[in-house]
Design a protein around this motif. Structure first.
Motif, PDB file in Angstrom:
ATOM      1  N   ALA A   1       0.830  -1.206   0.000  1.00 56.08           N
ATOM      2  CA  ALA A   1       0.000   0.000   0.000  1.00 56.08           C
ATOM      3  C   ALA A   1       0.862   1.253   0.000  1.00 56.08           C
ATOM      4  CB  ALA A   1      -0.920  -0.002   1.209  1.00 56.08           C
TER       5      ALA A   1
ATOM      6  N   ASP B   1      -5.208   3.058  -1.260  1.00 54.63           N
ATOM      7  CA  ASP B   1      -5.101   1.630  -1.542  1.00 54.63           C
ATOM      8  C   ASP B   1      -5.902   0.809  -0.540  1.00 54.63           C
ATOM      9  OD1 ASP B   1      -3.269   1.923  -3.724  1.00 54.63           O
ATOM     10  OD2 ASP B   1      -1.698   2.333  -2.260  1.00 54.63           O
TER      11      ASP B   1
ATOM     12  N   ALA C   1     -11.624   4.536  -1.562  1.00 62.56           N
ATOM     13  CA  ALA C   1     -10.624   3.569  -2.019  1.00 62.56           C
ATOM     14  C   ALA C   1     -10.403   3.680  -3.523  1.00 62.56           C
ATOM     15  CB  ALA C   1     -11.074   2.158  -1.672  1.00 62.56           C
TER      16      ALA C   1
ATOM     17  N   GLY D   1      -9.273  -1.342  -4.716  1.00 56.62           N
ATOM     18  CA  GLY D   1      -8.631  -1.185  -3.413  1.00 56.62           C
ATOM     19  C   GLY D   1      -9.349  -1.989  -2.340  1.00 56.62           C
TER      20      GLY D   1
END
Length: 278
Positions: A33, A113, A141, A145
């Motif tokens: 991430a 992420d 997101a 994600g």
């Protein structure tokens, strides 16, 4: 009924100190991430744990992810900032925004992420706001994600040994249904995480136990102290309903003594639910 006592910074920090937040963060799929958002961050204890991991080395490579803590309370954000600075964390920031207000999320949409909340969905679901909360978390997101929730299964009255007194037992057993009926808190949200995440349309949903919040023989002290704070406010509606309002001080004292008892054991499982956004 006000729930302000549940947002007390000292209480939130004690709770985090008594739990292994770093271990919980270690179970999150954040290895790759580059950006992480925590919704309902409060004092930022979990946000700081995310930031510590997000800036730690992985093998012979360094990692530096952007971590954002979001809370609808400007006061909470103002308190979270200096706590992060005190740890020397310069990859974390805090913003005041309401996950239920799309207008305040414009700058956050599609930026992360992974979007995570901890002990937050439990306040949304009793009032029928869980689906909207998760939908807006998905909005924050990136495409494909992850959305993650950390929640407990606090089953008051059935998660402890030895059994409390008949009076205290009656009060404890009323906490979960009463707070749920009043649309305030679902203390057992962890056990329903899979349902909430799948209902919200997330894919590849997985739920697992990631920690067990235990008080054994009055230890860890931080959890005993946390559990001993604001007891009167927590129990007051249950005591009133049972016709025991005049015994508030006595029952609160008994609860505190129970938590600190050398022969006692209290267990609260902590669940992590993760799903992928579309």
């Amino acid at each position: 009924m006000s729930l302000d006592f549940l947002d007390d910074v000292a209480a939130l920090e004690l709770q985090a100190a008594g739990e292994d937040v770093d271990a919980i963060v270690a179970t999150l799929p954040i290895q790759n991430a580059q950006s992480i958002l925590e919704v309902g961050c409060g004092s930022g204890a979990f946000t700081r744990a995310l930031a510590r991991v997000a800036s730690s080395p992985v093998g012979d490579q360094s990692r530096r992810a952007r971590v954002v803590g979001m809370d609808r309370s400007p006061a909470s954000v103002a308190q979270a900032v200096p706590l992060a600075r005190a740890e020397g964390l310069d990859n974390v920031e805090f913003v005041a925004a309401d996950i239920l207000d799309p207008a305040s999320l414009v700058s956050l949409a599609g930026q992360f992420d992974i979007v995570i909340c901890r002990y937050f969905l439990m306040y949304m679901t009793p009032g029928g706001l869980g689906e909207a909360c998760l939908a807006n978390m998905r909005t924050c997101a990136r495409r494909d994600g992850l959305v993650a929730c950390v929640e407990v299964d606090a089953n008051f009255g059935e998660d402890r040994y030895p059994p409390p007194s008949e009076r205290l037992d009656a009060v404890l057993r009323r906490i979960v249904p009463l707070y749920r009926e009043r649309g305030l808190v679902d203390w057992r949200c962890g056990i329903t995480l899979h349902h909430h995440l799948t209902t919200a349309g997330l894919r590849e949903v997985r739920v697992r136990v990631v920690d067990g919040r235990c008080i054994a023989g009055g230890s860890p002290r931080a959890l005993v102290q946390h559990g001993s704070m604001h007891v009167e406010e927590l129990l007051a509606p249950c005591l009133a309903e049972l016709g025991l309002a005049d015994q508030t001080a006595e029952v609160a004292a008994e609860w505190r003594a129970y938590l600190a008892a050398p022969e006692g054991f209290v267990y609260t499982p902590v669940f992590l639910g993760v799903g992928r956004s579309v």
